[in-house]
Design an enzyme around this catalytic site. Structure first.
Site, mmCIF file in Angstrom:
data_model
loop_
_atom_site.group_PDB
_atom_site.id
_atom_site.type_symbol
_atom_site.label_atom_id
_atom_site.label_comp_id
_atom_site.label_asym_id
_atom_site.label_seq_id
_atom_site.Cartn_x
_atom_site.Cartn_y
_atom_site.Cartn_z
ATOM 1 N N SER A 112 -61.852 70.011 15.348
ATOM 2 C CA SER A 112 -62.749 69.568 14.278
ATOM 3 C C SER A 112 -62.960 70.691 13.267
ATOM 4 O O SER A 112 -63.062 70.456 12.058
ATOM 5 C CB SER A 112 -64.087 69.152 14.856
ATOM 6 N N ASP A 135 -66.759 71.081 26.862
ATOM 7 C CA ASP A 135 -65.928 72.136 27.476
ATOM 8 C C ASP A 135 -66.474 73.562 27.323
ATOM 9 O O ASP A 135 -66.039 74.463 28.027
ATOM 10 C CB ASP A 135 -64.520 72.092 26.871
ATOM 11 N N ARG A 264 -68.514 63.045 30.300
ATOM 12 C CA ARG A 264 -68.729 63.018 28.843
ATOM 13 C C ARG A 264 -69.870 62.095 28.439
ATOM 14 O O ARG A 264 -70.335 62.154 27.305
ATOM 15 C CB ARG A 264 -67.444 62.582 28.137
HETATM 16 O O1 F6P Z 1 -62.299 68.238 24.834
HETATM 17 C C1 F6P Z 1 -63.156 67.598 25.691
HETATM 18 C C2 F6P Z 1 -62.420 66.885 26.791
HETATM 19 O O2 F6P Z 1 -63.422 66.163 27.439
HETATM 20 C C3 F6P Z 1 -61.610 67.735 27.777
HETATM 21 O O3 F6P Z 1 -62.370 68.326 28.773
HETATM 22 C C4 F6P Z 1 -60.626 66.739 28.321
HETATM 23 O O4 F6P Z 1 -59.484 67.356 28.786
HETATM 24 C C5 F6P Z 1 -60.337 65.905 27.120
HETATM 25 O O5 F6P Z 1 -61.494 65.970 26.299
HETATM 26 C C6 F6P Z 1 -59.949 64.483 27.391
HETATM 27 O O6 F6P Z 1 -59.820 63.847 26.170
HETATM 28 P P1 F6P Z 1 -59.391 62.353 25.896
HETATM 29 O O7 F6P Z 1 -60.233 61.509 26.763
HETATM 30 O O8 F6P Z 1 -59.680 62.127 24.459
HETATM 31 O O9 F6P Z 1 -57.963 62.282 26.210
#
Ligand code: F6P
Length: 309
Positions: A112, A135, A264
């Site tokens: 970003s 992260d 998340r």
């Molecule tokens: O960057 C945050 C994060 O949650 C990482 O820890 C993880 O590897 C990634 O995003 C997974 O992203 P997505 O679900 O968009 O593939």
């Protein structure tokens, strides 16, 4: 310090990359702070892709009512490939100009920030980044918005695993998020009393893991998804093999739990809400002071600005 003299009248906010608990708190506080300062506020929906597609809408006090306690991001988010192109950014900057926007705040991670820098090569307005990712892998800030909640979520999950692990003398290998960064794994490992933690930043010693396991009782091992040993499933197979060599014929009670995207979501912790609120106010004030091309961080408990680059 990069500064501009023009007074801001219209501010736009977007969230980008992986969502993180606390982003909504951030949006609420940024919108209300800006309104209090008599700015017009716009939300850019779906990250940089929404900037390209003109998903830009005026926000008011009520648009952000009651969102401070919720996970996710009401503005939604995306990872835009089109924004990586000059043509994509041209469309985005034309849309910002069409709405008369003077400044953009983005809450997100490393990608970003790169997006803001790229935007600034083609657009005249002010840009500022704030670190929003579970992260905790953004440079020059001790903490990112969402990290504390993700750690708490994973810790609660491990507390539950311990109940069943203890009842069955069963060992759990818990995989947490972190492709390149072991901060979540390290924090969760300490908070939940894991016997070992495997992270991408160091070369993991499988023999150390094997030797740490107490055979009477249950053990928790935390591994970051990006650890070079290949994640929880692979580690479980290695540990089962080692156990079977020593105890042929006995059941190797290793179980895998991949927490994944569970980390998340969810209501932001008090700590993330406070961080998000204070970063939002700091970002809006900085823009009004003419700051541009900077990232907000917290270092030794003080809010700081660092060059986006
Ligand atoms: O960057 C945050 C994060 O949650 C990482 O820890 C993880 O590897 C990634 O995003 C997974 O992203 P997505 O679900 O968009 O593939």
């Amino acid at each position: 310090m990069a500064r501009v003299d023009k007074t801001i009248k219209k501010l736009a906010i977007l969230t980008s990359g992986g969502d993180a608990p606390g982003m909504n708190t951030f949006i609420r506080s940024a919108v209300r702070k800006a309104l209090d300062l008599n700015l017009e506020v716009y939300g850019i929906y779906e990250g940089y892709q929404g900037m390209i597609e003109d998903k830009i809408t005026k926000l008011n006090y009520d648009s952000v009512c009651n969102i401070g306690k919720t996970g996710g991001t009401i503005l939604k988010t995306s990872r835009s490939k089109e924004f990586l192109t000059v043509e994509g950014r041209k469309k985005a900057s034309d849309n910002l100009d069409k709405h008369g926007i003077d400044a953009v705040i983005c809450c997100g991670g490393n990608g970003s920030y790169k997006g803001l820098e790229a935007l600034a090569t083609q657009w005249q307005g002010q840009v500022i980044g704030t670190p929003g990712t579970i992260d905790n892998d953004v440079m020059f800030t001790d903490f990112t918005i969402g990290f504390d909640t993700a750690v708490n979520t994973a810790m609660s999950a491990i507390d539950n695993l311990r109940d069943t692990g203890d009842s069955h003398n069963m060992h759990f290998i818990v995989e947490v998020m972190g492709r390149h960064c072991g901060d979540i794994a390290r924090a969760v490992g300490i908070a939940s009393g894991a016997i070992d933690v495997l992270i991408p930043e160091t070369v993991s010693d499988i023999n150390h893991v094997i030797n740490s396991i107490r055979e009477n009782g249950h053990n928790i091992i935390v591994i970051a998804e990006g650890d070079e040993t290949g994640g929880a499933q692979k580690l479980s197979e290695t540990l089962k093999e080692a156990f079977t060599k020593v105890h042929p014929g006995e059941e190797a009670k290793f179980r895998v739990c991949i927490l994944g995207h569970v980390q998340r979501g969810g209501r932001p912790s008090a700590r993330d809400r406070i961080l998000a609120h204070e970063m939002a106010e700091f970002a809006v004030n900085s823009l009004l002071n003419g700051v541009t091309l900077k990232a907000v961080g917290i270092a030794k408990n003080e809010y700081v600005l660092t060059n986006l680059s």
